[in-house]
Design a protein around this motif. Structure first.
Motif, PDB file in Angstrom:
ATOM      1  N   ILE A 170       0.818  -1.224   0.000  1.00  0.00           N
ATOM      2  CA  ILE A 170       0.000   0.000   0.000  1.00  0.00           C
ATOM      3  C   ILE A 170       0.853   1.276   0.000  1.00  0.00           C
ATOM      4  O   ILE A 170       0.669   2.151  -0.856  1.00  0.00           O
ATOM      5  N   LEU A 171       1.796   1.387   0.935  1.00  0.00           N
ATOM      6  CA  LEU A 171       2.608   2.606   0.989  1.00  0.00           C
ATOM      7  C   LEU A 171       3.523   2.756  -0.224  1.00  0.00           C
ATOM      8  O   LEU A 171       3.638   3.863  -0.776  1.00  0.00           O
ATOM      9  N   PRO A 172       4.188   1.675  -0.694  1.00  0.00           N
ATOM     10  CA  PRO A 172       4.976   1.818  -1.929  1.00  0.00           C
ATOM     11  C   PRO A 172       4.132   2.217  -3.134  1.00  0.00           C
ATOM     12  O   PRO A 172       4.553   3.046  -3.942  1.00  0.00           O
ATOM     13  N   LEU A 173       2.920   1.640  -3.254  1.00  0.00           N
ATOM     14  CA  LEU A 173       2.031   2.008  -4.357  1.00  0.00           C
ATOM     15  C   LEU A 173       1.636   3.477  -4.262  1.00  0.00           C
ATOM     16  O   LEU A 173       1.607   4.199  -5.266  1.00  0.00           O
ATOM     17  N   PHE A 174       1.339   3.916  -3.030  1.00  0.00           N
ATOM     18  CA  PHE A 174       0.987   5.324  -2.826  1.00  0.00           C
ATOM     19  C   PHE A 174       2.159   6.215  -3.230  1.00  0.00           C
ATOM     20  O   PHE A 174       1.983   7.225  -3.923  1.00  0.00           O
ATOM     21  N   ALA A 175       3.369   5.830  -2.796  1.00  0.00           N
ATOM     22  CA  ALA A 175       4.555   6.633  -3.111  1.00  0.00           C
ATOM     23  C   ALA A 175       4.809   6.680  -4.618  1.00  0.00           C
ATOM     24  O   ALA A 175       5.075   7.745  -5.186  1.00  0.00           O
TER      25      ALA A 175
END
Length: 319
Positions: free
Chosen positions: A195-200
């Motif tokens: 989730i956080l890598p995709l958001f970044a």
């Protein structure tokens, strides 16, 4: 991001019921620190931007990125006292909760009362399930998705659904068999690695032209830098000191003001939450890109200052 906030809510729930926040005297220190770490950066930003078309960005320097702040602190290994890690964790979690409230209040648009009432009704239904000691996760997760849908269409930012759902999920005694622990443990890896890598990847893509450095000289970008690099440590230290001096709270025995100052610099690592609020605060692509550049630069500066300062004052713990 709602799933990310669900994890944050579960961590906050654990802190409230069984962690640092379960004792009022202990809880008040990171609470005051977080309040100072939100109000002072916002104030400094507004000092430069009040009355302009960029004043809506006041929420950008208010947030702390939990993952990066704790990640930087972990680089110091056994130099870091447990209470300092707990203080930073509690501070960052409360900070993010404050950011969620800011999003819900100031960055929500076109309130639809009917949908909001349905979403809150589902939340009450989940609280009833909790009181009836229903431990199965399925009704909570299914109802959570429905609550998210109505919250999304109510005008209130849907990410707040994650926190509401977290506090509706049974905590029990907090052991490894509790519903809250099982979900929290399950979410760590997908949030951290998906989730956080995709958001970044989706939201930090910035085109750097040859004149990109001019982006750092606007009032709103200077407000972000001033808020994250100066406002965060100033606000955290100021309200923490006031809380201790007024005997509202107390400083843990193995901490001193030097170590609290070091952690307060790490509070200036905005990244995920700051970028998220940027996307809500601005609609102009140039403003968004310039703000992202300054968030990355300021977060890097805050991380380096905090790391080097803490490394100079913390000594390796005896095993």
């Amino acid at each position: 991001m709602t799933i990310f906030f669900l994890l944050i809510g579960l961590e906050l729930e654990r802190e409230v019921y069984a962690g640092e926040l379960s004792n009022l005297k202990n809880a008040l220190l990171p609470i005051f620190a977080a309040i100072g770490g939100m109000l002072v950066p916002a104030g400094l930003y507004l000092f430069l931007n009040y009355g302009t078309d960029t004043q809506s960005g006041a929420g950008i320097p208010m947030a702390t990125d939990i993952a990066f702040a704790l990640g930087i602190l972990s680089l110091l290994g056994n130099r870091v006292p447990v209470s300092l890690k707990v203080f930073l964790t509690a501070l960052a979690v409360i900070d993010d909760l404050g950011a969620i409230l800011i999003i819900a209040i100031f960055y929500s648009k076109g309130l639809v009362i009917t949908n909001l009432m349905i979403a809150l009704g589902i939340f009450v239904f989940l609280l009833v399930l909790n009181r009836l000691k229903v431990r199965n996760l399925i009704p909570y997760l299914v109802s959570g998705v429905v609550m998210w849908y109505f919250m999304l269409n109510s005008g209130v930012h849907a990410t707040i659904t994650g926190v509401l759902l977290a506090f509706a999920i049974p905590f029990g005694n907090g052991d490894e068999k509790s519903t809250s622990y099982i979900l929290q443990h399950f979410l760590h890896k997908p949030v951290a690695f998906v989730i956080l890598p995709l958001f970044a990847l989706a939201n930090t893509a910035i085109v750097l032209n040859s004149d990109w450095h001019y982006a750092l000289s606007h009032h709103y970008t200077l407000g972000i830098a001033l808020g994250l690099i100066v406002g965060k440590p100033l606000g955290i230290m100021l309200l923490s000191y006031i809380a201790v001096k007024l005997k509202i709270s107390r400083l843990p025995r193995d901490l001193n003001w030097k170590s609290v100052l070091g952690v307060s610099f790490l509070g200036g690592i905005g990244f995920t939450m700051s970028i998220f609020i940027t996307l809500l605060a601005f609609s102009d692509g140039e403003h968004i890109d310039n703000a992202k550049i300054m968030i990355l630069v300021s977060s890097l500066i805050a991380a380096v200052i905090g790391l080097l300062y803490l490394k100079s004052i913390l000594k390796p713990q005896k095993v």
